[in-house]
Scaffold this active site. Structure first.
Site, short mmCIF file in Angstrom:
data_model
loop_
_atom_site.label_atom_id
_atom_site.label_comp_id
_atom_site.label_asym_id
_atom_site.label_seq_id
_atom_site.Cartn_x
_atom_site.Cartn_y
_atom_site.Cartn_z
N CYS A 9 0.68 -1.30 0.08
CA CYS A 9 -0.14 0.11 -0.14
C CYS A 9 0.87 1.33 -0.15
CB CYS A 9 -0.94 0.01 1.40
SG CYS A 9 -2.03 1.37 1.17
N CYS A 13 -7.28 -0.71 7.54
CA CYS A 13 -6.60 0.24 7.64
C CYS A 13 -6.32 0.75 8.88
CB CYS A 13 -7.36 1.52 6.67
SG CYS A 13 -6.31 3.04 6.55
N CYS A 20 2.47 22.27 5.68
CA CYS A 20 2.58 20.73 5.34
C CYS A 20 3.89 20.44 4.87
CB CYS A 20 1.27 20.24 4.95
SG CYS A 20 1.01 21.10 3.30
#
Ligand SMILES: C[S@@+](CC[C@H](N)C(=O)[O-])C[C@H]1O[C@@H](n2cnc3c(N)ncnc32)[C@H](O)[C@@H]1O
Length: 433
Positions: free
Chosen positions: A82, A160, A391
């Site tokens: 993933c 998840c 960010c």
């Protein structure tokens, strides 16, 4: 995989020296960097044939010959493929040190030394309230999840570890509904936000929803705790397909109705940490400009926290829907005298020195690329106090350099691990002069 060079075309043994920007293990092969997803510093690994990536090659981990003492079993079964998480297999202390180091290194590259670097604020993994997923229907089967690492294939998520429980619970019924929504071979991007009133789902696809799709989504909504479903085709605004409740979140206790697709900090706990660090760097009275204000995460917190001592916030944002949501929320909460707003493209039209002279402090929270034009405007202004939220440590460091060259001193920097197990890092930085 396209082989590059002689040594990279066959399996090879590599000693991993460090973690790279994407969380890959980085070693050297034939004098060039080799990036190995899943490998950790100190490990000796056998890698498969490589393909070109930047100044080096990316190669797959084939065999772990000498594991690092910091290696841990990854909690999620999808971790090896993933693309959502890069570092579940690293011991927590080494992981935190790597995140801190990402900030230190970005600042050092820009020649910056903060007066104080606060400890990393750790966030609980299962706290992501906003996720971007992808879905594709092939041979009648729908795959729903994140992209595989460096691939267009989709990991069909059975679990998840980063989503909040309501988003995780949405996956099986959503996957079933998408079988009636997607044509064979069809694909859609999905933005799912767990708001305070239910899930806000935005489906982005290159085709309009048919009758069968509308019915399947209507049937899905109630049982899956969905507040709203919207559909967006390329170049078009989102069209609400179904509205059971208005999706809303509270910023500093002020409910804000979210427009479909509007920006929201990805985790409530990280938002709280970012807001606390930002408020600590701002004066409690006077006029504050909130640049790149979104739906009001910081504007409303500043307005509410300053209640006792008079503070006025001017929120500047490029997105009309977000701007409208912020101002409507401020009005409903009786804060209209403290919160004003302006829709403006800050890249094309940064604030002038005359405009900036009205503020005692400025907060900026630009998108990933940073705000170079705003940083240059602040550097040339007489503003004395700036709080930057970012960010992206690299674009932050570039803009911080501009501020420092304009006479600001870099004070406290607080890193916040909003995107747990990913290479991303959020931060709040104080500047003053
Ligand atoms: C990182 S988000 C921060 C939003 C808000 N501060 C928050 O924490 O929720 C960046 C915001 O900048 C806005 N934005 C992006 N480019 C812009 C531009 N050129 N001018 C003005 N706003 C812009 C986006 O719409 C988004 O709301």
């Amino acid at each position: 995989m396209r082989p590059v060079g002689k040594a990279a075309s066959a399996a090879a043994t590599v000693r991993i020296a460090r973690l790279g920007e994407r969380g890959d293990g980085v070693g050297r092969l034939d004098g060039r960097p080799v990036y190995v997803a899943g490998a950790l510093p100190g490990e000796l690994v056998r890698v498969g044939p490589g393909r070109k990536r930047g100044d080096g090659i990316a190669a797959e981990l084939v065999e772990l010959i000498e594991p690092a003492p910091d290696r841990r079993p990854a909690p999620c079964r999808h971790f090896s493929t993933c693309g959502g998480c890069a570092l579940q297999h690293l011991a927590p202390e080494a992981y935190r040190a790597w995140k801190r180091e990402r900030l230190t290194a970005a600042l050092a590259r820009a020649g910056l030394q903060p007066a104080d670097q606060a400890p990393l604020v750790s966030i609980d993994p299962a706290s992501r309230r906003r996720v971007e997923l992808v879905a594709r229907r092939q041979s009648g089967r729908v795959r729903l999840g994140f992209h595989e690492r460096a691939s267009h294939r989709i990991v069909d998520l059975a679990e998840c570890r980063i989503m909040v429980p309501p988003l995780l619970a949405l996956l099986p019924p959503l996957r079933a509904a998408l079988a009636a929504v997607l044509p064979e071979g069809g694909e859609a991007d999905l933005l799912a936000t767990a708001s305070d009133t239910g899930i806000d789902l935005l489906i982005r696809a290159g085709f309009p929803p048919g009758l069968e799709a509308r019915q399947a989504l209507t049937d899905l909504a109630g049982p899956a705790g969905i507040a709203r479903i919207s559909w967006q085709e390329p170049g078009q605004p989102p069209e609400p397909l179904l509205l059971l409740r208005r999706p809303a979140v509270a910023f500093a206790g002020v409910p804000v109705e979210l427009p479909p697709g509007a920006f929201l900090q990805a985790s409530a706990a990280a938002e709280a940490a970012l807001v606390a660090a930002a408020l600590a760097g701002l004066p409690r009275r006077g006029r504050v400009a909130d640049l790149y204000a979104g739906c009001g995460t910081f504007s409303l917190a500043i307005a509410v926290s300053g209640a006792a001592e008079r503070v006025a916030v001017h929120a500047v944002e490029g997105d009309a829907a977000a701007q409208g949501a912020l101002l409507a929320a401020a009005r409903r909460a009786g804060l209209a005298d403290r919160v004003t707003g302006e829709r403006r493209d800050l890249a094309a039209s940064p604030p002038t020195s005359a405009e900036l002279a009205r503020y005692d402090a400025v907060l900026l929270d630009p998108p990933r690329g940073g705000g170079p034009a705003v940083a240059a405007a602040l550097a040339g202004s007489r503003v004395r106090r700036v709080v930057a939220v970012s960010c992206n440590p690299a674009s932050f460091a570039r803009d911080a350099r501009t501020l420092v060259e304009g006479g600001f001193a870099l004070g406290r920097v607080t890193p916040v691990d909003q995107f747990v197990w990913s290479p991303h890092l959020e931060l709040v930085a104080e500047f003053s002069r």
